[in-house]
Design an enzyme around this catalytic site. Structure first.
Site, PDB file in Angstrom:
ATOM      1  N   GLU A   1      38.002  32.398  42.475  1.00 31.04           N
ATOM      2  CA  GLU A   1      37.045  31.596  43.162  1.00 31.04           C
ATOM      3  C   GLU A   1      35.768  31.444  42.684  1.00 31.04           C
ATOM      4  O   GLU A   1      35.480  30.627  43.229  1.00 31.04           O
ATOM      5  CB  GLU A   1      36.583  33.163  43.381  1.00 31.04           C
TER       6      GLU A   1
ATOM      7  N   GLY B   1      33.303  43.806  32.694  1.00 32.66           N
ATOM      8  CA  GLY B   1      33.093  43.237  34.110  1.00 32.66           C
ATOM      9  C   GLY B   1      31.747  44.125  34.740  1.00 32.66           C
ATOM     10  O   GLY B   1      30.503  43.581  35.137  1.00 32.66           O
ATOM     11  N   ARG B   2      32.810  45.432  35.330  1.00 32.17           N
ATOM     12  CA  ARG B   2      32.362  46.314  36.083  1.00 32.17           C
ATOM     13  C   ARG B   2      30.922  46.920  35.794  1.00 32.17           C
ATOM     14  O   ARG B   2      30.163  48.116  36.124  1.00 32.17           O
ATOM     15  CB  ARG B   2      33.754  46.922  36.894  1.00 32.17           C
TER      16      ARG B   2
ATOM     17  N   GLU C   1      38.451  50.084  40.020  1.00 38.01           N
ATOM     18  CA  GLU C   1      38.990  49.425  39.179  1.00 38.01           C
ATOM     19  C   GLU C   1      38.821  50.344  38.339  1.00 38.01           C
ATOM     20  O   GLU C   1      39.854  50.544  37.167  1.00 38.01           O
ATOM     21  CB  GLU C   1      38.108  48.357  38.873  1.00 38.01           C
TER      22      GLU C   1
ATOM     23  N   HIS D   1      25.869  57.383  62.856  1.00 39.29           N
ATOM     24  CA  HIS D   1      25.976  56.858  64.289  1.00 39.29           C
ATOM     25  C   HIS D   1      26.676  55.858  64.628  1.00 39.29           C
ATOM     26  O   HIS D   1      27.890  55.180  65.433  1.00 39.29           O
ATOM     27  CB  HIS D   1      24.709  55.571  65.282  1.00 39.29           C
TER      28      HIS D   1
ATOM     29  N   LYS E   1      46.479  37.732  42.127  1.00 35.39           N
ATOM     30  CA  LYS E   1      46.717  36.381  41.627  1.00 35.39           C
ATOM     31  C   LYS E   1      47.511  34.863  40.982  1.00 35.39           C
ATOM     32  O   LYS E   1      47.719  33.806  41.338  1.00 35.39           O
ATOM     33  CB  LYS E   1      44.699  36.717  39.612  1.00 35.39           C
TER      34      LYS E   1
ATOM     35  N   LYS F   1      32.722  36.416  32.955  1.00 38.90           N
ATOM     36  CA  LYS F   1      33.283  37.170  31.978  1.00 38.90           C
ATOM     37  C   LYS F   1      34.548  36.091  30.716  1.00 38.90           C
ATOM     38  O   LYS F   1      33.700  35.129  29.759  1.00 38.90           O
ATOM     39  CB  LYS F   1      33.182  37.881  32.082  1.00 38.90           C
TER      40      LYS F   1
HETATM   41  O1  F6P Z   1      39.895  40.711  39.743  1.00 39.56           O
HETATM   42  C1  F6P Z   1      39.067  41.790  38.651  1.00 39.56           C
HETATM   43  C2  F6P Z   1      38.015  40.854  38.301  1.00 39.56           C
HETATM   44  O2  F6P Z   1      38.761  40.415  36.483  1.00 39.56           O
HETATM   45  C3  F6P Z   1      37.290  41.505  37.316  1.00 39.56           C
HETATM   46  O3  F6P Z   1      37.479  42.890  36.518  1.00 39.56           O
HETATM   47  C4  F6P Z   1      36.313  41.464  37.038  1.00 39.56           C
HETATM   48  O4  F6P Z   1      34.462  41.503  37.284  1.00 39.56           O
HETATM   49  C5  F6P Z   1      36.449  40.352  38.076  1.00 39.56           C
HETATM   50  O5  F6P Z   1      37.720  39.636  38.208  1.00 39.56           O
HETATM   51  C6  F6P Z   1      35.309  38.867  37.531  1.00 39.56           C
HETATM   52  O6  F6P Z   1      35.840  38.144  35.960  1.00 39.56           O
HETATM   53  P1  F6P Z   1      35.017  37.358  36.154  1.00 39.56           P
HETATM   54  O7  F6P Z   1      33.528  37.695  35.492  1.00 39.56           O
HETATM   55  O8  F6P Z   1      35.811  36.980  34.519  1.00 39.56           O
HETATM   56  O9  F6P Z   1      35.309  35.523  36.916  1.00 39.56           O
END
Ligand code: F6P
Length: 541
Positions: A213, A268-269, A354, A385, A505, A207
């Site tokens: 990452e 995002g979620r 979240e 199990h 972060k 987003k």
């Molecule tokens: O660290 C949490 C977060 O901000 C989530 O809310 C989001 O879904 C995810 O990181 C990824 O963010 P982005 O889509 O901006 O890479």
């Protein structure tokens, strides 16, 4: 300032009612009211939910609905659908419902109808998906694209991977779909180890397009491509982006022609049905993606229009409040009896935790009650199990959500009967247990009776649908989305921000510099010692 939630007469009435109910087990409730299964079975958007194995009576439901009225859940819901900035700490509208609105609908954001823009992106996605599926979109060397690697994390990964797994049966079996999220380089390495770059397309989903990452993995993927083709021009044929941030997408080197946008009013979620679902659409095709959106939409409409006492997400959310705040449950186990839903619990963890893992109200005051439960789970029957022992005889109360389907998802109807028999058995065993009298009657020696006894009285909900198809998946996800919304509205928290993830972060960004410089500083003694030990271990031959 409004009174704390727990001071509300409706809350106190629920607390008094809980005390009055104490000692009445699910077995007692069913014995006194055999029709409860009928009354507490609700239907909506093609889903059926049996809430009768929750520890509630008609009076509980009446009091919970009173609480919903007192907290104006319906008003808040309408504000969400109207595009009000209900995400107060980020001053944003929360309009994921617009992502599944039909062409021709009107949903306003700051005076502008957003639905046409949603459908423009959906149409572009469909063109791109079709071009890939039909082999018209070729790689730099002219080879057909056979592998799609989605790079993202959190909401830009969990929805796509969950949906791909859930709808595998509808997906292109001659294409490979993989999902890379972890900054641990082994995630990307394993995803790529057997792939030919000439046949591989990367979709970078973020987003913000600033997430460490995702950008780290995307850069590594870019290097992998460049190493194979030796030419920057190859990137345009092998990379697409999904983001709200066009300038960062350009800076990364992806042509905006291959960028699929969405908007800051999509959390995002809550984004798996936006362009973030591009990999899903490529896998299952635009028609199935549209069916999934129709499922979401059907649940949105149900949530908006069904009477409160028959409103699935509302009732499910309220029962979550009952279990968390009045019965003291700390977690919810999500137990899909469908192997294809193996990533559904992980997806729900972000959606629920979240969203509702918050400790202050909208006005910033500390809450005086618990908020979001810990969600976890595994597909049945595997969980039976491993951890079900604790569900049946442990000391903790763990409400369970069972999810099952009438039609087999694989060829074997017989195996499906076996699977569903297990689902029904678990709900029954949790609710009614096994008494000492039964065990003695069976000839269990007295010393073994306490060990074999299952106390029962453990609440569960069973969600049943016809088949795990795209439409049902959409309805199921929307059910949880709106149930989370309901709980957030009752608790008076902001379910749409996520400030808590920032601190880690920021610290990681500092620590990476210190690791590179070999000089940790300004942390607590434990953290400094750990970094030093890591540096020493890393330096070892
Ligand atoms: O660290 C949490 C977060 O901000 C989530 O809310 C989001 O879904 C995810 O990181 C990824 O963010 P982005 O889509 O901006 O890479």
């Amino acid at each position: 300032m409004s009174a704390p939630l727990t001071h509300l007469p409706q809350w106190q009435a629920l607390a008094a009612h809980r005390d009055a109910l104490a000692g009445r087990t699910l077995a007692d409730l069913f014995a006194a009211d055999p029709m409860r299964a009928e009354r507490l079975g609700l239907e909506g958007a093609g889903l059926f939910a049996d809430f009768s194995k929750q520890r509630v009576t008609d009076e509980t439901m009446r009091l919970l609905l009173d609480l919903a009225r007192a907290r104006d859940v319906a008003g808040r819901r309408d504000a969400m659908f109207a595009g009000d900035a209900i995400n107060v700490t980020e001053n944003r509208a929360v309009l994921h419902v617009a992502l599944r609105a039909p062409k021709g609908a009107t949903i306003l954001h700051e005076g502008e109808n957003v639905v046409p823009a949603v459908h423009d992106v959906l149409d572009r996605m469909a063109d791109f998906a079709d071009a890939l599926r039909e082999g018209r979109w070729r790689g730099y060397s002219g080879a057909r694209i056979r592998n799609v690697i989605s790079i993202g994390i959190g909401g830009s990964d969990l929805g796509p991977i969950m949906a791909y797994e859930a709808l595998r049966g509808f997906s292109r079996r001659d294409m490979v779909f993989r999902f890379v999220s972890n900054v641990d380089g082994s995630d990307l390495a394993e995803a790529l180890h057997d792939l030919d770059p000439a046949e591989t397309l990367f979709i970078v989903c973020s987003k913000t397009f600033t997430t460490l990452e995702t950008l780290t993995n995307a850069r590594a993927a870019r290097e992998w491509c460049l190493a194979a083709f030796g030419h920057e021009a190859a990137i345009a044929r092998h990379f697409a982006a999904v983001s709200t941030n066009e300038s960062e997408v350009r800076t990364f080197g992806i042509d905006p022609a291959q960028m699929f946008g969405f908007w800051d009013w999509v959390g995002g979620r809550y984004s798996m049905d936006s362009a973030i679902g591009l990999s899903t659409m490529i896998a299952v095709g635009p028609g199935n993606f549209a069916a999934m959106l129709a499922g979401f939409r059907a649940m949105d409409e149900h949530f908006r229009t069904a009477p409160p006492e028959r409103n699935l997400p509302l009732v499910m959310g309220l029962l979550g409040v009952w279990n968390t705040n009045f019965l003291g449950a700390e977690t919810v186990a999500v137990l899909p009896y469908a192997q294809y839903l193996n990533r559904f619990p992980a997806y729900l963890q972000q959606l629920t935790m979240e969203s509702n893992g918050k400790g202050v109200t909208l006005s910033g005051a500390p809450v005086d009650h618990d908020t979001g439960a810990i969600f976890w789970g595994e597909p049945g029957t595997n969980g039976q199990h491993s951890f079900y022992q604790l569900l049946h005889q442990g000391t903790r109360l763990v409400p369970c959500d069972f999810i099952g389907f009438c039609e087999p998802l694989s060829a074997s109807a017989d195996q499906h009967d076996l699977l569903m028999a297990n689902l029904f058995a678990q709900g029954e065993a949790l609710a009614f247990g096994r008494s000492a009298e039964d065990l003695r009657a069976e000839g269990t020696p007295e010393w073994l009776v306490p060990h074999r006894l299952c106390p029962g009285n453990r609440p569960s909900t069973t969600i049943l649908a016809q088949a795990l198809d795209p439409r049902t998946l959409g309805a199921l996800v929307a059910l949880y989305e709106h149930s989370v919304f309901t709980q957030g509205a009752i608790w008076g928290i902001d379910s749409f921000d996520q400030w808590g993830v920032e601190l880690g972060k920021q610290l990681a960004t500092r620590i990476i510099d210190e690791i590179r410089a070999g000089a940790p500083a300004g942390h607590d003694p434990s953290t400094i010692a750990l970094i030093r030990r890591y540096l020493a271990g890393k330096a070892r031959p």
